[in-house]
Design a protein around this motif. Structure first.
Motif, PDB file in Angstrom:
ATOM      1  N   GLN A 213      11.429 -32.606  -3.509  1.00  0.00           N
ATOM      2  CA  GLN A 213      11.849 -31.287  -3.036  1.00  0.00           C
ATOM      3  C   GLN A 213      13.369 -31.163  -3.064  1.00  0.00           C
ATOM      4  N   SER A 214      14.034 -32.250  -2.689  1.00  0.00           N
ATOM      5  CA  SER A 214      15.500 -32.255  -2.699  1.00  0.00           C
ATOM      6  C   SER A 214      16.038 -32.099  -4.117  1.00  0.00           C
ATOM      7  N   LEU A 215      15.406 -32.775  -5.069  1.00  0.00           N
ATOM      8  CA  LEU A 215      15.866 -32.726  -6.461  1.00  0.00           C
ATOM      9  C   LEU A 215      15.629 -31.354  -7.078  1.00  0.00           C
ATOM     10  N   SER A 216      14.488 -30.721  -6.753  1.00  0.00           N
ATOM     11  CA  SER A 216      14.116 -29.460  -7.400  1.00  0.00           C
ATOM     12  C   SER A 216      14.639 -28.229  -6.669  1.00  0.00           C
ATOM     13  N   GLY A 217      14.894 -28.385  -5.363  1.00  0.00           N
ATOM     14  CA  GLY A 217      15.290 -27.225  -4.567  1.00  0.00           C
ATOM     15  C   GLY A 217      14.111 -26.424  -4.058  1.00  0.00           C
ATOM     16  N   VAL A 218      12.897 -26.901  -4.329  1.00  0.00           N
ATOM     17  CA  VAL A 218      11.671 -26.221  -3.879  1.00  0.00           C
ATOM     18  C   VAL A 218      11.096 -27.000  -2.706  1.00  0.00           C
ATOM     19  N   ASP A 219      11.288 -26.480  -1.492  1.00  0.00           N
ATOM     20  CA  ASP A 219      10.822 -27.194  -0.306  1.00  0.00           C
ATOM     21  C   ASP A 219       9.551 -26.553   0.248  1.00  0.00           C
ATOM     22  N   ASP A 220       9.070 -27.097   1.374  1.00  0.00           N
ATOM     23  CA  ASP A 220       7.831 -26.587   1.972  1.00  0.00           C
ATOM     24  C   ASP A 220       7.946 -25.108   2.344  1.00  0.00           C
ATOM     25  N   GLU A 221       9.119 -24.720   2.845  1.00  0.00           N
ATOM     26  CA  GLU A 221       9.310 -23.323   3.225  1.00  0.00           C
ATOM     27  C   GLU A 221       9.115 -22.399   2.024  1.00  0.00           C
ATOM     28  N   MET A 222       9.672 -22.789   0.872  1.00  0.00           N
ATOM     29  CA  MET A 222       9.540 -21.966  -0.322  1.00  0.00           C
ATOM     30  C   MET A 222       8.105 -21.960  -0.832  1.00  0.00           C
ATOM     31  N   LEU A 223       7.454 -23.115  -0.804  1.00  0.00           N
ATOM     32  CA  LEU A 223       6.070 -23.187  -1.256  1.00  0.00           C
ATOM     33  C   LEU A 223       5.162 -22.314  -0.392  1.00  0.00           C
ATOM     34  N   ASP A 224       5.395 -22.338   0.919  1.00  0.00           N
ATOM     35  CA  ASP A 224       4.604 -21.497   1.825  1.00  0.00           C
ATOM     36  C   ASP A 224       4.875 -20.017   1.562  1.00  0.00           C
ATOM     37  N   TYR A 225       6.126 -19.683   1.311  1.00  0.00           N
ATOM     38  CA  TYR A 225       6.504 -18.288   1.048  1.00  0.00           C
ATOM     39  C   TYR A 225       5.813 -17.770  -0.215  1.00  0.00           C
ATOM     40  N   ILE A 226       5.808 -18.579  -1.253  1.00  0.00           N
ATOM     41  CA  ILE A 226       5.165 -18.194  -2.513  1.00  0.00           C
ATOM     42  C   ILE A 226       3.659 -18.051  -2.324  1.00  0.00           C
ATOM     43  N   THR A 227       3.072 -18.990  -1.553  1.00  0.00           N
ATOM     44  CA  THR A 227       1.635 -18.901  -1.263  1.00  0.00           C
ATOM     45  C   THR A 227       1.306 -17.612  -0.525  1.00  0.00           C
ATOM     46  N   LEU A 228       2.116 -17.285   0.496  1.00  0.00           N
ATOM     47  CA  LEU A 228       1.883 -16.077   1.282  1.00  0.00           C
ATOM     48  C   LEU A 228       2.035 -14.818   0.431  1.00  0.00           C
ATOM     49  N   SER A 229       3.064 -14.785  -0.411  1.00  0.00           N
ATOM     50  CA  SER A 229       3.262 -13.588  -1.238  1.00  0.00           C
ATOM     51  C   SER A 229       2.163 -13.446  -2.289  1.00  0.00           C
ATOM     52  N   SER A 230       1.657 -14.589  -2.807  1.00  0.00           N
ATOM     53  CA  SER A 230       0.540 -14.503  -3.769  1.00  0.00           C
ATOM     54  C   SER A 230      -0.731 -14.029  -3.076  1.00  0.00           C
TER      55      SER A 230
END
Length: 354
Positions: A213-230
């Protein structure tokens, strides 16, 4: 024929200290003693020692050797199978290390002034990937690496920046901008990982590895946000056909079970790829999980469930992401018919028994 311990050590290549240890643990106890108290080994002892040496060459522990020779708690077949499994794991680890070193060597040759942070990040990424993907899967992904890099640079990195900006600005997942981003995100991930099984592994890896997550910049908060918006994208589609009362369970259930849905789709696609028919017990077991998730999403309300099945026929976008393709949906429906028939037969049998 009796041999003193020094003679036996000389003939077998073992040390006297080793033979003393074998005696101490009861693995090889000399059958006789001289008048002076020296250990004396007879023909049976020598035969037993040769068997011990043969088993030790299989890299068995002394306890395992004792069990095999004494016929206690273990048989040679099971012990050998355990050793084969252990060796296979060692081979896999060695091959993984070989691959990492080979790739790093190639990267170093291509860059005359390597940045230490870059190389360490690359090595860390490779090590993490090796925990989740088989060697064949990694080879397959590397074959697509050049195309993937173009997608990462051209589409994925801008999407990550967009998602981060939306989160920082506290834009709700139901906002049109967030929903548009999630649509594009899912489509881009589908291009990066068209194999739903690999995509599911990749998602699990990203969830479980903070370093990634640190390397990609995609953390749990972002993954949850994308899941919620989908989920909001799907909610908007369902809302065209269903009432708010019928939709009351949808959001919470789909967010709670997002990973479970992806796993079900991935598992069922594997059964399809293996050529198993929908009525196969393995496929039926997965469809039972599918049904449990589906019924929960609609509050166990059968009339709503029937409506939703018809909606999926009209709205193909509901299958976006997660691997729910039209072919998989057809396979699942065929299997559900069989599942229902089996459940009906079972209920009838129970009724007759009563």
């Amino acid at each position: 024929m009796l041999l003193k311990i020094g003679e036996l050590a000389s003939r077998t290549g073992l040390t006297i200290r080793t033979l003393h240890h074998y005696d101490k643990i009861g693995l090889l106890t000399p059958s006789a003693r001289s008048e002076a108290g020296y250990r004396l080994y007879d023909r049976a002892d020598i035969k037993r020692l040769h068997r011990i040496q043969a088993l030790r060459r299989l890299d068995l522990s002394l306890a395992e050797v004792a069990d095999v020779i004494n016929g206690e708690n273990a048989d040679l077949q099971s012990v050998i199978e355990q050793q084969i499994t252990s060796l296979q794991q060692q081979i896999a680890q060695s091959m993984g290390l070989h691959d990492r070193l080979q790739e790093l060597s190639t990267l170093l040759k291509a860059n005359q002034e390597p940045n230490l942070e870059y190389w360490l990040s690359t090595l860390e990424m490779m090590s993490v990937i090796g925990k989740y993907f088989s060697r064949d899967e990694i080879t397959h992904m590397r074959a697509q690496e050049q195309d993937h890099q173009g997608i990462l640079d051209g589409a994925m990195r801008p999407l990550i920046e967009t998602a981060r900006a939306l989160i920082d600005q506290q834009v709700p997942p139901s906002d049109a901008r967030a929903m548009a981003m999630s649509r594009e995100w899912i489509a881009t991930m589908g291009r990066l990982m068209p194999d739903a099984h690999l995509l599911n592994k990749f998602s699990q890896m990203h969830r479980n590895e903070p370093s990634l997550q640190s390397l990609s910049g995609v953390d749990d908060e972002m993954l949850d946000y994308i899941t919620l918006s989908s989920i909001e994208v799907r909610y908007a589609i369902y809302r065209k056909h269903l009432s708010e009362e019928e939709l009351q369970y949808f959001r919470a259930s789909f967010f709670r079970n997002a990973n479970a849905w992806t796993q079900v789709f991935s598992d069922l696609r594997q059964k399809m790829a293996q050529g198993l028919p929908p009525e196969h017990p393995d496929s039926q077991a997965i469809l039972v999980r599918w049904r449990v998730l589906f019924m929960e999403a609609w509050g166990q309300h059968l009339p709503t469930v029937i409506k939703v099945r018809a909606i999926h026929e009209k709205e193909p976008e509901l299958g976006m992401g997660g691997g729910l393709t039209p072919a998989l949906l057809r396979y699942a429906r065929e299997g559900m018919v069989i599942l229902d028939a089996n459940n009906t037969q079972s209920k009838n049998k129970n009724t007759r028994k009563k």
